[in-house]
Structures are given as C-alpha cells and as structure tokens.
Design an enzyme around this catalytic site. Structure first.
Site, PDB file in Angstrom:
ATOM      1  N   LYS A 159       1.008  -1.241  -0.026  1.00  5.79           N
ATOM      2  CA  LYS A 159       0.086  -0.052   0.008  1.00  5.79           C
ATOM      3  C   LYS A 159       0.928   1.377   0.012  1.00  5.79           C
ATOM      4  O   LYS A 159       1.576   1.327   0.827  1.00  5.79           O
ATOM      5  CB  LYS A 159      -1.031  -0.061   1.293  1.00  5.79           C
ATOM      6  CG  LYS A 159      -1.915   1.352   1.369  1.00  5.79           C
ATOM      7  CD  LYS A 159      -2.748   1.307   2.568  1.00  5.79           C
ATOM      8  CE  LYS A 159      -3.734   2.510   2.554  1.00  5.79           C
ATOM      9  NZ  LYS A 159      -4.588   2.157   3.688  1.00  5.79           N
ATOM     10  N   LYS A 199      -2.116  -1.301  -3.818  1.00  8.59           N
ATOM     11  CA  LYS A 199      -2.699  -0.530  -3.724  1.00  8.59           C
ATOM     12  C   LYS A 199      -2.191   0.860  -3.887  1.00  8.59           C
ATOM     13  O   LYS A 199      -1.024   1.135  -3.306  1.00  8.59           O
ATOM     14  CB  LYS A 199      -3.715  -0.316  -2.630  1.00  8.59           C
ATOM     15  CG  LYS A 199      -4.637   0.618  -2.324  1.00  8.59           C
ATOM     16  CD  LYS A 199      -5.234   0.694  -0.996  1.00  8.59           C
ATOM     17  CE  LYS A 199      -6.176   1.913  -0.696  1.00  8.59           C
ATOM     18  NZ  LYS A 199      -6.830   1.974   0.375  1.00  8.59           N
TER      19      LYS A 199
HETATM   20  C1  PBG Z   1      -7.137   3.795   5.281  1.00 13.14           C
HETATM   21  C2  PBG Z   1      -7.514   3.470   4.041  1.00 13.14           C
HETATM   22  C3  PBG Z   1      -7.271   4.352   2.961  1.00 13.14           C
HETATM   23  C4  PBG Z   1      -7.906   3.580   1.741  1.00 13.14           C
HETATM   24  C5  PBG Z   1      -8.566   2.679   2.135  1.00 13.14           C
HETATM   25  N1  PBG Z   1      -8.163   2.436   3.414  1.00 13.14           N
HETATM   26  C6  PBG Z   1      -6.779   5.708   2.604  1.00 13.14           C
HETATM   27  C7  PBG Z   1      -5.729   6.015   3.529  1.00 13.14           C
HETATM   28  O1  PBG Z   1      -4.788   5.268   3.622  1.00 13.14           O
HETATM   29  O2  PBG Z   1      -5.739   7.282   3.901  1.00 13.14           O
HETATM   30  C8  PBG Z   1      -7.823   4.362   0.321  1.00 13.14           C
HETATM   31  C9  PBG Z   1      -9.081   3.699  -0.549  1.00 13.14           C
HETATM   32  C10 PBG Z   1      -9.463   4.795  -1.679  1.00 13.14           C
HETATM   33  O3  PBG Z   1      -8.753   5.794  -1.905  1.00 13.14           O
HETATM   34  O4  PBG Z   1     -10.248   4.332  -2.385  1.00 13.14           O
HETATM   35  N2  PBG Z   1      -6.130   2.547   6.103  1.00 13.14           N
HETATM   36 ZN    ZN Z   2      -5.870   3.711   7.924  1.00 10.65          ZN
END
Ligand code: PBG
Ligand code: ZN
Length: 326
Positions: free
Chosen positions: A195, A248
């Site tokens: 991520k 992601k």
């Molecule tokens: C937070 C989380 C995020 C997303 C999913 N879970 C955003 C972040 O890390 O701030 C992003 C999903 C998206 O942008 O569609 N744990």
């Molecule tokens: Zn988070």
C-alpha cells in the site's frame, strides 16, 4: 515472424476473430465493491468527489449490497464511519461499532455474498492515523494488539474476510494468531501488502473522514518510488499467513501488480482507488472522455497486469455492462 510473412492485422479483421484471440476477459467475478457505512437511519449522503457513491446508514447499505449481489458481484469491502473518535480508536473494536452492526445485518439479509471488512484505525482515531501514537510518532507494536482486536470483532460479528490496511509491521501474523486462538481459523486475511503513500486517496479521506490531523502517512505507507520493497512486503505477508495479497493503488502501480503476480503464488487483489475513480468521472463530466469505455479499459488493464480481484467503485456500473454483453 516478420512482415510480410506475418501480418498481425489478419487476426484483428473482425470482432469474432478478435474475440477468439482475446487474452484477458473481465468478468463480474473479478469485482469487489467498496461501501461506506454510517450511523443513523435512512441516510444516503452523496460523496461529491465520488459520484454514484454515498455514506449509507445500515438500512440503505443493505439495499445497495442486495442490488450488487443481484448483479452477480461476489463481494463487498466495508468501511465504517463511527459516531465518536478518540486517541485509541476504541469504536473500531466496539461490539456495537458501525462495522460490527452493519456486518450482522448484511449477513442476515444477503444469501452468499462475501463481506470483507477493512481493518484499520484511521477512521476511528481523533488524530486520523492508522496506528496509535507515542508522542508524535506512530507506535507500531502497540498498534498490533488493537488491530487484532478490530479484526477479531469483525469476524465475531460475521465478516467473511478481514483486510488490514494500516501498514504496521507484523499485523498479519498478529491478526492470524488472534483469529486462530478464537476458533476463527477459517476466516481469510486479505492483506493490503503493498500500500503506497498516495495522493490518489484524497476523495476516500473526504468520504471516510479519515485524513490525518497532522503530518502524513509516509512513515508507514510505502514510498511510490519503490518496487523491490513491495516484493519484500508481500513475501512477509505470505510468511505471516495472508491468504490474498493486495496492491494499492492500481493504475500507477500496474508494474507492481505484475511483479507480485510473478513472484507470489497467492491470489492478488488490486485496489482501483478513489482518486482513480474521481478522475474518470470528472473527465467524463467535462465531456473529455467516454467514461464507460475508459472504465472498461481501466479494469481490463488491471486484470491483464495480473490481478485476480479488483476492488473498484466502478463495480456496479461494470457489472451492469458485463451482464448486458453476456
Ligand atoms: C485507510 C484507507 C485508505 C484507503 C483505504 N483504507 C486511505 C488512506 O490510507 O488514507 C483508500 C481507498 C481509496 O482511496 O479508495 N486505511
Ligand atoms: Zn488507515
């Protein structure tokens, strides 16, 4: 195979030939729909930067999930917006938390749709970080216990799969052990393994009220410049007991999806995130692109890169098109 002996255009002459040599075919089985649950009744708050998506109270959330199930979408990914935030994100692992309540209702009303829950603290902490704080820094090891509690409470409520998105080191094994000790060894873990610290999450943070209140997430989410590190992260999660590895965002990271597909023999998921969705919707609204065609091309490219599952806000629209074309 050189011109004029080989002419690639021969096999592109008509749709039937193209269909016969098509390498990647998107199906509804590939799609996972993210949904946002909020406290209350009869609530359907539009998310401005994500047209077609809403913060849904549980009654409306169930309706939406039922529609998705009818379209053949196999799974949803559930995010919760709690009514209260605090430093330890206690509402994330409360028995009467928003996700826990939503999961219970969903599992009562759906027939066999898979309910995956996002496991994190950022929507529930008043500081908006994905772990707990020690001064101004995130305390990795103190966060593990809480994340495992979140996952356990989701699974106890009936979640079919848990998906940690916090990026703390060691959380997959902590969650796996906790589930196993509590008779939940059958619940798979989908790990957000690679991520990245991405600006493409902007619309999501507006939707889920999860923006960090100071600083950013660069000490735990990955640096967009790194690819080998993604392999290390994914390999660790395999060792720790993950069942699905996620990359992601998806589009700026198709190379990462492809490399992880080659190196890791677990199912790979890719998250086509909020900013990627918002850009298509915005350009479509301006009349600058054919939104539907761009959507299908986008999803197909994520599958071609190697994803077995695609988390996408396009899931409903894509499922409708796939059904029409059947
Ligand atoms: C937070 C989380 C995020 C997303 C999913 N879970 C955003 C972040 O890390 O701030 C992003 C999903 C998206 O942008 O569609 N744990
Ligand atoms: Zn988070």
């Amino acid at each position: 195979m050189l011109f004029p002996d080989y002419r690639p255009r021969r096999m592109r002459q008509n749709e039937t030939l193209r269909r016969m040599i098509r390498e990647t075919v998107l199906t509804v089985d590939d799609l996972i729909l993210p949904l946002f649950a909020i406290e209350g009744k009869g609530i359907k708050n539009p998310i401005p930067s994500m047209p077609g998506h809403y913060q849904l109270s549980i009654d409306n959330l169930v309706k939406t999930a039922l529609t998705a199930e009818k379209l053949g979408i196999p799974a949803i990914m559930l995010f919760g917006l709690p009514d209260k935030k605090d430093p330890l994100g206690t509402k994330a692992y409360a028995k009467d938390g928003i996700v826990q309540k939503a999961v219970k209702d969903l599992k009562n009303k759906l027939s066999d749709m898979v309910v995956i829950t996002d496991v994190c603290l950022c929507q529930y902490t008043d500081h908006g970080h994905c772990g707990v704080l020690q001064g101004d820094t995130i305390d990795n090891d103190a966060s593990l216990d809480l994340l495992a509690k979140v996952a356990l409470s989701h699974a106890k409520a009936g979640a079919d799969m848990v998906a940690p998105s916090d990026m703390m080191d060691g959380r997959v094994s902590e969650i796996r052990e906790t589930l196993d000790e509590n008779g939940l060894s059958h619940i798979p873990v989908m790990s957000y393994s690679a991520k990245y610290c991405s600006a493409y999450y902007g619309p999501f943070r507006e939707a889920a009220h999860s923006a960090p209140q100071f600083g950013d997430r660069r000490t735990y989410q990955m640096d967009p410049s790194n690819a080998l590190e993604a392999i290390r992260e994914a390999s660790m999660d395999v060792e720790e007991g993950a069942d699905v590895i996620m990359v992601k965002p998806a589009l700026s990271y198709l190379d990462i999806i492809c490399r992880i597909r080659d190196e890791i023999d677990l199912p790979v998921a890719a998250y086509n995130v909020s900013g990627e969705y918002a850009m298509v919707k915005a350009a479509e609204k301006m009349g600058w692109i054919d939104g539907e065609k761009v959507m299908m091309e986008t999803l197909t490219s994520i599958k071609r890169a190697g994803a077995d599952m695609i988390l996408t806000y396009f899931a409903m629209e894509a499922a409708e098109i796939l059904r029409k074309n059947q």
